[in-house]
Design a protein around this motif. Structure first.
Motif, PDB file in Angstrom:
ATOM      1  N   UNK A 252       0.816  -1.209   0.000  1.00 49.67           N
ATOM      2  CA  UNK A 252       0.000   0.000   0.000  1.00 49.67           C
ATOM      3  C   UNK A 252       0.852   1.263   0.000  1.00 49.67           C
ATOM      4  N   UNK A 253       2.067   1.201   0.582  1.00 48.95           N
ATOM      5  CA  UNK A 253       2.971   2.347   0.575  1.00 48.95           C
ATOM      6  C   UNK A 253       3.797   2.406  -0.702  1.00 48.95           C
ATOM      7  N   UNK A 254       4.143   1.253  -1.239  1.00 50.81           N
ATOM      8  CA  UNK A 254       4.970   1.234  -2.436  1.00 50.81           C
ATOM      9  C   UNK A 254       4.194   1.548  -3.705  1.00 50.81           C
ATOM     10  N   UNK A 255       2.905   1.314  -3.689  1.00 52.68           N
ATOM     11  CA  UNK A 255       2.072   1.655  -4.840  1.00 52.68           C
ATOM     12  C   UNK A 255       1.601   3.090  -4.708  1.00 52.68           C
ATOM     13  N   UNK A 256       1.948   3.936  -5.658  1.00 48.03           N
ATOM     14  CA  UNK A 256       1.575   5.343  -5.637  1.00 48.03           C
ATOM     15  C   UNK A 256       0.395   5.630  -6.550  1.00 48.03           C
ATOM     16  N   UNK A 257      -0.268   4.622  -6.999  1.00 49.70           N
ATOM     17  CA  UNK A 257      -1.422   4.794  -7.859  1.00 49.70           C
ATOM     18  C   UNK A 257      -2.119   3.465  -8.038  1.00 49.70           C
ATOM     19  N   UNK A 258      -3.311   3.459  -8.600  1.00 54.84           N
ATOM     20  CA  UNK A 258      -4.035   2.202  -8.803  1.00 54.84           C
ATOM     21  C   UNK A 258      -3.377   1.355  -9.889  1.00 54.84           C
ATOM     22  N   UNK A 259      -3.572   0.052  -9.751  1.00 57.77           N
ATOM     23  CA  UNK A 259      -3.089  -0.875 -10.779  1.00 57.77           C
ATOM     24  C   UNK A 259      -4.069  -0.828 -11.946  1.00 57.77           C
ATOM     25  N   UNK A 260      -3.583  -0.505 -13.123  1.00 63.30           N
ATOM     26  CA  UNK A 260      -4.422  -0.307 -14.295  1.00 63.30           C
ATOM     27  C   UNK A 260      -4.234  -1.443 -15.295  1.00 63.30           C
ATOM     28  N   UNK A 261      -5.359  -1.925 -15.815  1.00 62.01           N
ATOM     29  CA  UNK A 261      -5.346  -2.900 -16.898  1.00 62.01           C
ATOM     30  C   UNK A 261      -5.510  -2.118 -18.192  1.00 62.01           C
ATOM     31  N   UNK A 262      -4.431  -1.954 -18.920  1.00 55.99           N
ATOM     32  CA  UNK A 262      -4.453  -1.111 -20.118  1.00 55.99           C
ATOM     33  C   UNK A 262      -5.180  -1.755 -21.281  1.00 55.99           C
ATOM     34  N   UNK A 263      -5.272  -3.074 -21.293  1.00 53.73           N
ATOM     35  CA  UNK A 263      -5.957  -3.761 -22.392  1.00 53.73           C
ATOM     36  C   UNK A 263      -5.019  -4.717 -23.099  1.00 53.73           C
ATOM     37  N   UNK A 264      -5.432  -5.109 -24.300  1.00 53.46           N
ATOM     38  CA  UNK A 264      -4.652  -6.066 -25.075  1.00 53.46           C
ATOM     39  C   UNK A 264      -3.443  -5.369 -25.685  1.00 53.46           C
ATOM     40  N   UNK A 265      -2.292  -5.930 -25.429  1.00 47.10           N
ATOM     41  CA  UNK A 265      -1.062  -5.397 -25.998  1.00 47.10           C
ATOM     42  C   UNK A 265      -0.640  -6.155 -27.253  1.00 47.10           C
ATOM     43  N   UNK A 266      -1.065  -7.423 -27.371  1.00 45.69           N
ATOM     44  CA  UNK A 266      -0.690  -8.233 -28.528  1.00 45.69           C
ATOM     45  C   UNK A 266      -1.686  -9.373 -28.667  1.00 45.69           C
ATOM     46  N   UNK A 267      -2.103  -9.652 -29.894  1.00 45.13           N
ATOM     47  CA  UNK A 267      -3.027 -10.747 -30.187  1.00 45.13           C
ATOM     48  C   UNK A 267      -2.415 -11.607 -31.286  1.00 45.13           C
ATOM     49  N   UNK A 268      -2.219 -12.914 -30.976  1.00 42.75           N
ATOM     50  CA  UNK A 268      -1.664 -13.867 -31.926  1.00 42.75           C
ATOM     51  C   UNK A 268      -2.634 -15.028 -32.092  1.00 42.75           C
ATOM     52  N   UNK A 269      -2.259 -15.958 -32.961  1.00 38.97           N
ATOM     53  CA  UNK A 269      -3.132 -17.100 -33.212  1.00 38.97           C
ATOM     54  C   UNK A 269      -3.247 -18.005 -31.993  1.00 38.97           C
ATOM     55  N   UNK A 270      -2.169 -18.131 -31.222  1.00 35.89           N
ATOM     56  CA  UNK A 270      -2.175 -19.052 -30.091  1.00 35.89           C
ATOM     57  C   UNK A 270      -2.117 -18.365 -28.737  1.00 35.89           C
ATOM     58  N   UNK A 271      -2.129 -17.035 -28.691  1.00 37.24           N
ATOM     59  CA  UNK A 271      -2.050 -16.333 -27.411  1.00 37.24           C
ATOM     60  C   UNK A 271      -2.503 -14.886 -27.581  1.00 37.24           C
ATOM     61  N   UNK A 272      -2.783 -14.268 -26.435  1.00 39.70           N
ATOM     62  CA  UNK A 272      -3.052 -12.828 -26.380  1.00 39.70           C
ATOM     63  C   UNK A 272      -2.468 -12.299 -25.087  1.00 39.70           C
ATOM     64  N   UNK A 273      -1.945 -11.083 -25.144  1.00 40.78           N
ATOM     65  CA  UNK A 273      -1.207 -10.490 -24.025  1.00 40.78           C
ATOM     66  C   UNK A 273      -1.973  -9.299 -23.484  1.00 40.78           C
ATOM     67  N   UNK A 274      -2.206  -9.295 -22.174  1.00 40.12           N
ATOM     68  CA  UNK A 274      -2.883  -8.197 -21.484  1.00 40.12           C
ATOM     69  C   UNK A 274      -1.825  -7.413 -20.720  1.00 40.12           C
ATOM     70  N   UNK A 275      -1.804  -6.106 -20.909  1.00 41.93           N
ATOM     71  CA  UNK A 275      -0.810  -5.234 -20.277  1.00 41.93           C
ATOM     72  C   UNK A 275      -1.371  -4.652 -18.992  1.00 41.93           C
ATOM     73  N   UNK A 276      -0.571  -4.787 -17.882  1.00 38.30           N
ATOM     74  CA  UNK A 276      -0.952  -4.274 -16.566  1.00 38.30           C
ATOM     75  C   UNK A 276       0.186  -3.381 -16.073  1.00 38.30           C
ATOM     76  N   UNK A 277      -0.133  -2.167 -15.625  1.00 42.95           N
ATOM     77  CA  UNK A 277       0.881  -1.234 -15.140  1.00 42.95           C
ATOM     78  C   UNK A 277       0.441  -0.617 -13.818  1.00 42.95           C
ATOM     79  N   UNK A 278       1.433  -0.074 -13.099  1.00 46.37           N
ATOM     80  CA  UNK A 278       1.169   0.600 -11.833  1.00 46.37           C
ATOM     81  C   UNK A 278       2.310   1.565 -11.553  1.00 46.37           C
ATOM     82  N   UNK A 279       1.992   2.718 -10.974  1.00 39.52           N
ATOM     83  CA  UNK A 279       2.995   3.698 -10.568  1.00 39.52           C
ATOM     84  C   UNK A 279       3.455   3.360  -9.157  1.00 39.52           C
ATOM     85  N   UNK A 280       4.784   3.257  -8.968  1.00 41.04           N
ATOM     86  CA  UNK A 280       5.329   2.791  -7.698  1.00 41.04           C
ATOM     87  C   UNK A 280       6.328   3.795  -7.139  1.00 41.04           C
TER      88      UNK A 280
END
Length: 353
Positions: A252-280
């Motif tokens: 709670x002290x190390x996180x200086x902002x909410x954890x955000x789910x930015x959305x899909x960063x990459x979509x392939x035939x066998x996988x998809x990548x979800x990008x998650x970021x946070x200000x610390x």
């Protein structure tokens, strides 16, 4: 020996004129001293006054600089106990920075004051300072050309400290080396690398500095799942894991902002990548990323969502297929297969017929 021989060997009496000359020389010396004693007295008093003023001025200036540095350190210690002060102010870094600045200022003040006093004393002795100043100028130019690397390192170190580009405890990338700063000097900066090696970096060689411990850092996590998974379920699982993390210590002290789910960063035939970021907090991004991965993996497992690279779920009541790990039969296993017949050597022709 006869009386005449003794009289001849005896020293002859001093002439009367030698006593008069000695008296005359003594009188001249006394007159010269009487004529110049006032000049000597005034010169001596002037030199004593110059030395006294120089020493007093040097003491006052150095004491004022020392008090200023102590006041800066006390102001840093005053906010050190607070939550925000503990994050933004490093006591050891502030102390070393202030001590370095104070050392430079005291040295410059002492050099200027004592150098000026020495020139004034030479002037009091009626010494022509023009050749001396010219020689000093030439020597300074020669020294500047000969020790230009040393001068460059020193000046770069002074500006780095004055501008507070980095300090003790910061993680920096100096181009020639990277690591944690363990000592900041006017000529050399000491870094401890990732493998524990200590790097001595000359300040004049540093062309760019990337400080990873100032302001804030960004923690980024890529979650790779199968393309058949429900994106809303994935978002809900990641959000639930992030919310539980923000409510627990020390995250709670190390996180200086909410954890955000930015959305899909990459979509392939066998996988998809979800990008998650946070200000610390500065320098805490790596630890936050590891904890985020841990919690997100647990949340996805609880929701029945499998990440790419894991074994697929097996239906209830059914075991794994025992033939799943067996290789396909080879076409060469059968002697009558076309592949086997093609590789069979042709028998030699019978020439006796």
């Amino acid at each position: 020996m006869s009386l005449s021989a003794l009289l001849a060997a005896a020293p002859s009496p001093e002439p009367v004129g030698s006593l008069g000359e000695a008296a005359e020389q003594a009188g001249n010396a006394a007159g010269w001293v009487e004529e110049n004693w006032s000049t000597w007295l005034s010169t001596g008093l002037r030199i004593l006054l110059i030395v006294a003023v120089a020493i007093t001025l040097r003491y006052l200036i150095r004491r004022a600089l020392t008090n200023l540095i102590d006041r800066m350190n006390r102001s840093a210690q005053a906010v050190e106990g607070t939550a925000l002060g503990g994050l933004l102010v490093n006591a050891e870094r502030r102390r070393q920075r202030s001590e370095a600045i104070g050392s430079v200022l005291r040295s410059v003040a002492s050099f200027l004051i004592m150098g000026t006093a020495a020139l004034m004393i030479l002037g009091a002795f009626k010494i022509n300072l023009a050749p001396l100043l010219a020689s000093a100028g030439v020597a300074g130019v020669a020294l500047g050309f000969g020790a230009r690397n040393l001068v460059t390192d020193f000046l770069s170190g002074v500006f780095m400290i004055l501008e507070d580009q980095y300090g003790v405890g910061d993680s920096i990338d100096a181009g020639v080396a990277s690591g944690e700063v363990i000592e900041v000097g006017l000529r050399v900066t000491k870094l401890r690398g990732e493998n524990g090696a200590i790097w001595y970096v000359r300040n004049g060689e540093v062309k760019r500095i990337g400080n990873l411990s100032q302001g804030w850092s960004t923690a980024g996590v890529d979650v790779t799942v199968r393309p058949t998974e429900d994106l809303e379920q994935v978002r809900k699982a990641i959000t639930a894991a992030a919310e539980s993390m923000t409510k627990q210590e020390p995250w709670s002290e190390q996180l200086w902002g909410p954890v955000e789910v930015l959305g899909l960063d990459e979509v392939l035939l066998d996988s998809m990548t979800v990008r998650v970021t946070a200000k610390t907090m500065p320098g805490k991004s790596v630890g936050v990323e590891r904890e985020l991965r841990w919690r997100i993996k647990q949340a996805l497992d609880d929701a029945g969502i499998r990440m790419v690279g894991t074994l697929p779920l097996q239906p209830d009541g059914e075991g794994a297929d025992p033939t799943a790990g067996m290789a396909a039969p080879s076409a060469y296993a059968s002697a009558v297969s076309p592949q086997s017949l093609a590789t069979t050597p042709i028998p030699p022709a019978n020439l006796n017929k």
